[in-house]
Design a protein around this motif. Structure first.
Motif, mmCIF file in Angstrom:
data_model
loop_
_atom_site.group_PDB
_atom_site.id
_atom_site.type_symbol
_atom_site.label_atom_id
_atom_site.label_comp_id
_atom_site.label_asym_id
_atom_site.label_seq_id
_atom_site.Cartn_x
_atom_site.Cartn_y
_atom_site.Cartn_z
ATOM 1 N N SER A 54 -10.987 -1.486 -28.048
ATOM 2 C CA SER A 54 -10.316 -0.227 -28.586
ATOM 3 C C SER A 54 -11.407 1.204 -28.523
ATOM 4 C CB SER A 54 -10.043 -0.238 -29.877
ATOM 5 O OG SER A 54 -11.220 -0.680 -30.782
ATOM 6 N N HIS A 55 -12.033 0.980 -27.421
ATOM 7 C CA HIS A 55 -13.123 2.327 -27.110
ATOM 8 C C HIS A 55 -12.183 3.466 -26.788
ATOM 9 C CE1 HIS A 55 -16.415 -0.546 -27.427
ATOM 10 N NE2 HIS A 55 -15.883 -1.074 -26.614
ATOM 11 N N GLY A 56 -11.181 3.300 -26.246
ATOM 12 C CA GLY A 56 -10.090 4.386 -25.740
ATOM 13 C C GLY A 56 -9.570 5.009 -27.112
ATOM 14 N N ILE A 57 -9.017 4.233 -28.060
ATOM 15 C CA ILE A 57 -8.374 4.943 -29.326
ATOM 16 C C ILE A 57 -9.475 5.424 -30.197
ATOM 17 C CG2 ILE A 57 -8.648 2.696 -30.706
ATOM 18 C CD1 ILE A 57 -5.538 4.759 -30.286
ATOM 19 N N VAL A 58 -10.643 4.833 -30.218
ATOM 20 C CA VAL A 58 -11.526 5.324 -30.833
ATOM 21 C C VAL A 58 -12.121 6.765 -30.397
ATOM 22 C CG1 VAL A 58 -14.078 5.268 -31.580
ATOM 23 C CG2 VAL A 58 -12.723 3.476 -31.668
ATOM 24 N N GLY A 59 -12.042 7.100 -29.032
ATOM 25 C CA GLY A 59 -12.336 8.237 -28.288
ATOM 26 C C GLY A 59 -11.460 9.287 -28.849
ATOM 27 N N MET A 60 -10.013 8.761 -28.797
ATOM 28 C CA MET A 60 -9.047 9.775 -29.014
ATOM 29 C C MET A 60 -9.008 10.197 -30.407
ATOM 30 S SD MET A 60 -4.896 9.096 -29.268
ATOM 31 C CE MET A 60 -4.944 8.220 -30.745
ATOM 32 N N LEU A 61 -9.512 9.361 -31.417
ATOM 33 C CA LEU A 61 -9.686 9.431 -32.888
ATOM 34 C C LEU A 61 -10.690 10.445 -32.937
ATOM 35 C CD1 LEU A 61 -8.559 6.301 -34.376
ATOM 36 C CD2 LEU A 61 -7.034 7.976 -34.132
ATOM 37 N N GLU A 62 -11.700 10.151 -32.269
ATOM 38 C CA GLU A 62 -12.762 11.008 -32.291
ATOM 39 C C GLU A 62 -12.602 12.594 -31.957
ATOM 40 O OE1 GLU A 62 -15.946 8.656 -30.505
ATOM 41 O OE2 GLU A 62 -16.554 8.037 -32.373
ATOM 42 N N LYS A 63 -11.778 12.666 -30.954
ATOM 43 C CA LYS A 63 -11.417 13.901 -30.517
ATOM 44 C C LYS A 63 -10.270 14.728 -31.629
ATOM 45 C CE LYS A 63 -9.271 16.337 -26.763
ATOM 46 N NZ LYS A 63 -7.898 16.076 -25.367
ATOM 47 N N LEU A 64 -9.499 13.863 -32.010
ATOM 48 C CA LEU A 64 -8.545 14.448 -33.013
ATOM 49 C C LEU A 64 -9.583 14.817 -34.305
ATOM 50 C CD1 LEU A 64 -5.671 12.223 -33.353
ATOM 51 C CD2 LEU A 64 -5.612 14.548 -32.828
ATOM 52 N N LEU A 65 -10.501 14.053 -34.631
ATOM 53 C CA LEU A 65 -11.462 14.617 -35.775
ATOM 54 C C LEU A 65 -12.052 15.768 -35.338
ATOM 55 C CD1 LEU A 65 -12.503 13.828 -38.177
ATOM 56 C CD2 LEU A 65 -14.562 12.245 -37.195
ATOM 57 N N ASP A 66 -12.658 15.986 -34.198
ATOM 58 C CA ASP A 66 -13.325 17.128 -33.843
ATOM 59 C C ASP A 66 -12.388 18.390 -34.059
ATOM 60 O OD1 ASP A 66 -15.590 15.866 -33.421
ATOM 61 O OD2 ASP A 66 -15.452 15.652 -31.358
ATOM 62 N N GLU A 67 -11.407 18.145 -33.534
ATOM 63 C CA GLU A 67 -9.986 19.294 -33.630
ATOM 64 C C GLU A 67 -9.695 19.612 -34.998
ATOM 65 O OE1 GLU A 67 -7.036 17.939 -31.105
ATOM 66 O OE2 GLU A 67 -8.205 17.885 -29.333
ATOM 67 N N PHE A 68 -9.612 18.383 -35.809
ATOM 68 C CA PHE A 68 -9.227 18.861 -36.980
ATOM 69 C C PHE A 68 -10.630 19.527 -38.099
ATOM 70 C CE2 PHE A 68 -5.516 15.332 -37.476
ATOM 71 C CZ PHE A 68 -4.940 16.250 -36.914
ATOM 72 N N ILE A 69 -11.764 19.119 -37.969
ATOM 73 C CA ILE A 69 -12.692 19.663 -38.287
ATOM 74 C C ILE A 69 -13.023 21.175 -38.179
ATOM 75 C CG2 ILE A 69 -15.255 19.890 -38.452
ATOM 76 C CD1 ILE A 69 -15.288 16.811 -38.540
ATOM 77 N N ALA A 70 -12.759 21.532 -36.688
ATOM 78 C CA ALA A 70 -12.735 22.906 -36.244
ATOM 79 C C ALA A 70 -11.792 23.654 -36.840
ATOM 80 C CB ALA A 70 -12.716 22.831 -34.555
ATOM 81 N N GLU A 71 -10.341 23.174 -36.943
ATOM 82 C CA GLU A 71 -9.444 23.795 -37.457
ATOM 83 C C GLU A 71 -9.649 24.136 -39.111
ATOM 84 O OE1 GLU A 71 -6.016 26.232 -37.500
ATOM 85 O OE2 GLU A 71 -6.975 25.164 -35.908
ATOM 86 N N ARG A 72 -10.129 23.160 -39.496
ATOM 87 C CA ARG A 72 -10.246 23.177 -41.229
ATOM 88 C C ARG A 72 -11.507 24.332 -41.238
ATOM 89 N NH1 ARG A 72 -12.825 18.191 -44.526
ATOM 90 N NH2 ARG A 72 -14.562 18.812 -43.148
ATOM 91 N N THR A 73 -12.551 24.343 -40.463
ATOM 92 C CA THR A 73 -13.603 25.416 -40.773
ATOM 93 C C THR A 73 -13.066 26.800 -40.403
ATOM 94 O OG1 THR A 73 -15.234 23.798 -39.763
ATOM 95 C CG2 THR A 73 -15.772 25.987 -39.582
ATOM 96 N N LYS A 74 -11.974 26.767 -39.494
ATOM 97 C CA LYS A 74 -11.218 28.103 -38.888
ATOM 98 C C LYS A 74 -10.583 28.477 -40.257
ATOM 99 C CE LYS A 74 -7.830 29.989 -36.091
ATOM 100 N NZ LYS A 74 -6.777 29.690 -35.319
ATOM 101 N N LEU A 75 -9.832 27.794 -40.816
ATOM 102 C CA LEU A 75 -9.078 28.087 -42.051
ATOM 103 C C LEU A 75 -10.119 28.452 -43.211
ATOM 104 C CD1 LEU A 75 -6.307 25.329 -42.051
ATOM 105 C CD2 LEU A 75 -6.091 27.600 -41.531
ATOM 106 N N GLU A 76 -11.135 27.793 -43.368
ATOM 107 C CA GLU A 76 -12.168 28.031 -44.706
ATOM 108 C C GLU A 76 -12.608 29.340 -44.372
ATOM 109 O OE1 GLU A 76 -14.438 24.777 -44.470
ATOM 110 O OE2 GLU A 76 -13.494 23.511 -45.842
#
Length: 129
Positions: A75-97
């Motif tokens: 599941s390395h592909g799914i882990v990579g996709m989840l990590e990418k989503l995680l990075d996007e969500f952290i960036a968006e949350r930081t932007k909102l903060e």
């Protein structure tokens, strides 16, 4: 902001579970954490479809054996996709903060200015009377 925080927490947990289990796993309840991501409102539809495809892949499944592994860890592909989503969500949350803090600062500055104007107008009125 709350949605992003919940999504970040869920993604971190799912990634950790997938990374910890780099061995063959039994089929029953092996991917509950990953399938729970589909219920989050901020997960894009394309990611939900990828998660569905990942969960439906019977890799390593031996149907004839009652104790067959659910799948081999591939599941390395799914882990990579989840990590990418995680990075996007952290960036968006930081932007909102940051936007929230800037808004609070602007409000505080406006209140300080209005308070000073009221004090000055009151003083000016008292001097006239």
């Amino acid at each position: 902001h709350k949605d992003y925080s919940e999504s970040v927490d869920a993604l971190q947990h799912a990634i950790a579970v997938l990374k910890e289990q780099t061995h063959d796993r039994k089929q029953a309840a092996s991917l509950v954490q990953v399938s729970a991501l589909k219920d989050l409102s901020l997960i894009p539809d394309s990611a939900k479809r990828a998660i569905d495809v990942f969960l439906q892949e019977p890799e390593g499944l031996e149907v004839s054996a009652p104790e067959a592994d659910g799948y081999e860890f591939q599941s390395h592909g799914i882990v990579g996709m989840l990590e990418k989503l995680l990075d996007e969500f952290i960036a968006e949350r930081t932007k909102l903060e940051k936007e929230e803090m800037n808004g609070k600062h602007a409000y505080d500055m406006l209140m300080q200015d209005l308070t000073a104007q009221i004090a000055q107008a009151t003083q000016h009125r008292e001097e006239k009377s």
